[in-house]
Enzyme design. Structure first.
Site, PDB file in Angstrom:
ATOM      1  N   LYS A 207       1.748  26.489   4.392  1.00 29.49           N
ATOM      2  CA  LYS A 207       1.547  27.806   4.995  1.00 29.49           C
ATOM      3  C   LYS A 207       0.265  28.427   4.463  1.00 29.49           C
ATOM      4  O   LYS A 207      -0.023  28.354   3.261  1.00 29.49           O
ATOM      5  CB  LYS A 207       2.752  28.697   4.694  1.00 29.49           C
ATOM      6  CG  LYS A 207       2.761  30.042   5.411  1.00 29.49           C
ATOM      7  CD  LYS A 207       4.068  30.784   5.123  1.00 29.49           C
ATOM      8  CE  LYS A 207       4.113  32.139   5.817  1.00 29.49           C
ATOM      9  NZ  LYS A 207       5.386  32.853   5.537  1.00 29.49           N
TER      10      LYS A 207
ATOM     11  N   SER B 124      11.682  34.545   6.513  1.00 27.97           N
ATOM     12  CA  SER B 124      10.520  33.894   7.124  1.00 27.97           C
ATOM     13  C   SER B 124      10.492  32.380   7.025  1.00 27.97           C
ATOM     14  O   SER B 124       9.611  31.737   7.590  1.00 27.97           O
ATOM     15  CB  SER B 124       9.227  34.459   6.533  1.00 27.97           C
ATOM     16  OG  SER B 124       9.008  35.763   7.001  1.00 27.97           O
TER      17      SER B 124
ATOM     18  N   SER C 281       7.908  34.537   9.546  1.00 26.38           N
ATOM     19  CA  SER C 281       6.460  34.423   9.670  1.00 26.38           C
ATOM     20  C   SER C 281       5.934  33.010   9.494  1.00 26.38           C
ATOM     21  O   SER C 281       4.780  32.731   9.804  1.00 26.38           O
ATOM     22  CB  SER C 281       5.795  35.323   8.621  1.00 26.38           C
ATOM     23  OG  SER C 281       6.111  34.881   7.294  1.00 26.38           O
TER      24      SER C 281
END
Length: 476
Positions: free
Chosen positions: A74, A173, A149
């Site tokens: 990420k 997330s 997210s």
């Protein structure tokens, strides 16, 4: 091949890491233009790392438990010399001078990072639509969101771009996009995985965790990244990862509670879809059939989690994001005075959702409103900790839906922030308490999209979540 199978084949010299990495990079090149799982594909460095692994294998060296396994990281975790943007214009092109501890541990375990994945800007969102570089799409249906997210990492695993992915979970997330994309996603106990090098959103809530296509791979990834880190002041000492060792223990005799407030019970959270509740009920039946002692349980304060979270998290974000001032690093928009330069920089650099949360958090912390909003939210958090502690006296783990619905259409909720926030209503309690939780795919909804079922456990009982998830995975 699974991550475990790839690592075994590479370590045995039956397959080269270079061959594995090339195959996955080719798939990314073919399909990522339509998915946009990645902000940056690091093909050159990935091939160099794979070649180095092959050279070590050829000399008989033990490479590591994830030897040659492609990995998605990420884009809010620091990677030395590699752009780390948090999907924000304010950090576009910034190259950190150091690696996050998780990145270091994965490299030492033999995993090969193939790129940095897209996310909601600064991890603020539930759909990966709030990215300065465009949305990510769900691999199962390009018209729908992958969740957020950490939507880029979830989409990468779901599309087969990488067997493993790393995300961060502040209010769901990791687990929410895992459910939307039909993969396994796990939020560890707060402090079990180092946050050093994770760019902060809400420091008392953020936690790094694994994505994988199956439970065994997720457990193997968790066991690599978990453990004490002296560079992280919140890191828990003397925690020994053991998720992989418990996968075959089953659930016979395990006490499992179904949280009625999160599973369609009276007085519970609103908006839970019938198909999601049906899959959750089926998962509970599977566990009962496997020998678990199942009963319904009430955690009244879980219905307050959403309200408390959207005061605590923005308050911490307003403090953490104050460092982006156009002076020290990142974007700078010049102005005639320092205040005007800072205002211009933040206006151009931050997106709408980030600005919304900074303003909300600043307001909640302001004089005259602190006790009424932020202080009260902290009291709710304490009450929630007490409620869950009471429940865990009688139950080993809890079960609930991961998300209220299956993945929704792109653009359907971007104009209605409150509707978007409700996507995290089932996952937020574990962040506020700091407890571990895992989302495991369990069937599909009426629209054919994946449904995730969530397993929650008390602090430091992370391995228990994998143990129960393995039973659900086998049945689904």
């Amino acid at each position: 091949m699974s991550a475990i199978e790839i690592a075994a084949a590479v370590s045995a010299g039956e397959r080269s890491a270079s061959e594995v990495v090339d195959a996955h990079l080719e798939l990314i090149a073919q399909r990522d233009p339509e998915l946009h799982a990645y902000n940056l594909v690091t093909a050159e460095s990935a091939r160099a790392e794979a070649a180095a692994i092959d050279a070590r294998v050829s000399t008989g060296e033990v490479v590591g438990p994830l030897a040659g396994v492609p990995l998605a990281v990420k884009d809010n975790m620091c990677t030395k010399g590699v752009p780390t943007t948090c999907s924000s214009k304010i950090l576009e092109g910034w190259r950190p001078p150091y690696d996050a501890t998780v990145v270091t541990r994965l490299r030492e375990a033999g995993a090969v990072s193939v790129g940095k994945t897209n996310l909601d800007e600064f991890a603020m969102g539930s759909s990966t639509e709030h990215s300065a570089f465009g949305p990510t799409r769900n691999p199962h249906d390009l018209s729908k969101v992958p969740g957020g997210s950490s939507g880029g990492s979830a989409a990468s695993v779901a599309a087969g771009f990488t067997p493993l992915g790393i995300g961060s979970d502040t209010g769901g997330s990791i687990r929410q996009p895992a459910a939307f994309c039909g993969v396994v996603g796990m939020k560890p106990t707060y402090g079990v995985v180092s946050r050093y090098g994770l760019i902060a959103f809400a420091s008392s809530l953020d936690q790094i965790g694994p994505f994988a296509a199956d439970v065994a791979d997720a457990a193997a990834l968790f066991d690599v990244i978990a453990g004490h880190d002296p560079l992280d002041s919140t890191s828990i000492r003397d925690f020994t990862p053991s998720a992989s060792a418990m996968l075959d223990e089953g659930v016979d005799g395990l006490r499992i509670g179904v949280v009625k407030e999160l599973a369609g019970g009276p007085g519970g959270v609103p908006g839970l879809a019938a198909d999601v509740l049906a899959r959750t009920a089926e998962a509970v039946e599977v566990l009962a059939t496997a020998g678990a002692l199942v009963d319904e349980v009430s955690v009244p304060s879980s219905t307050l989690g959403l309200s408390a979270y959207y005061l605590v998290a923005p308050a911490e974000a307003s403090s953490n994001l104050a460092r982006y001032d156009g002076v020290r690093y990142g974007l700078r928009v010049d102005g005639p005075t320092t205040p005007e330069m800072t205002t211009a920089t933040r206006t151009a650099g931050f997106g709408t959702e980030v600005k919304r949360r900074i303003m909300l958090g600043t307001y909640a912390l302001s004089a005259g409103y602190y006790d009424a909003f932020y202080g009260k939210a902290l009291k709710v958090r304490t009450m929630m900790l007490s409620d869950f502690a009471r429940v865990y006296e009688d139950f080993d783990v809890l079960v609930a839906p991961t998300t209220p619905t299956t993945a929704f259409e792109l653009g359907a909720r971007t104009q209605d922030p409150l509707t978007m926030y409700v996507n995290d209503v089932c996952t937020i309690p574990s962040n506020l308490t700091g407890h571990p939780a895992i989302s495991v795919p369990f069937g599909v909804g009426d629209d054919g999209m994946p449904v995730g079922v969530q397993v929650l456990a008390p602090a430091l009982h992370d391995a228990q979540t994998f143990r129960v998830a393995a039973v659900l995975e086998a049945a689904s």
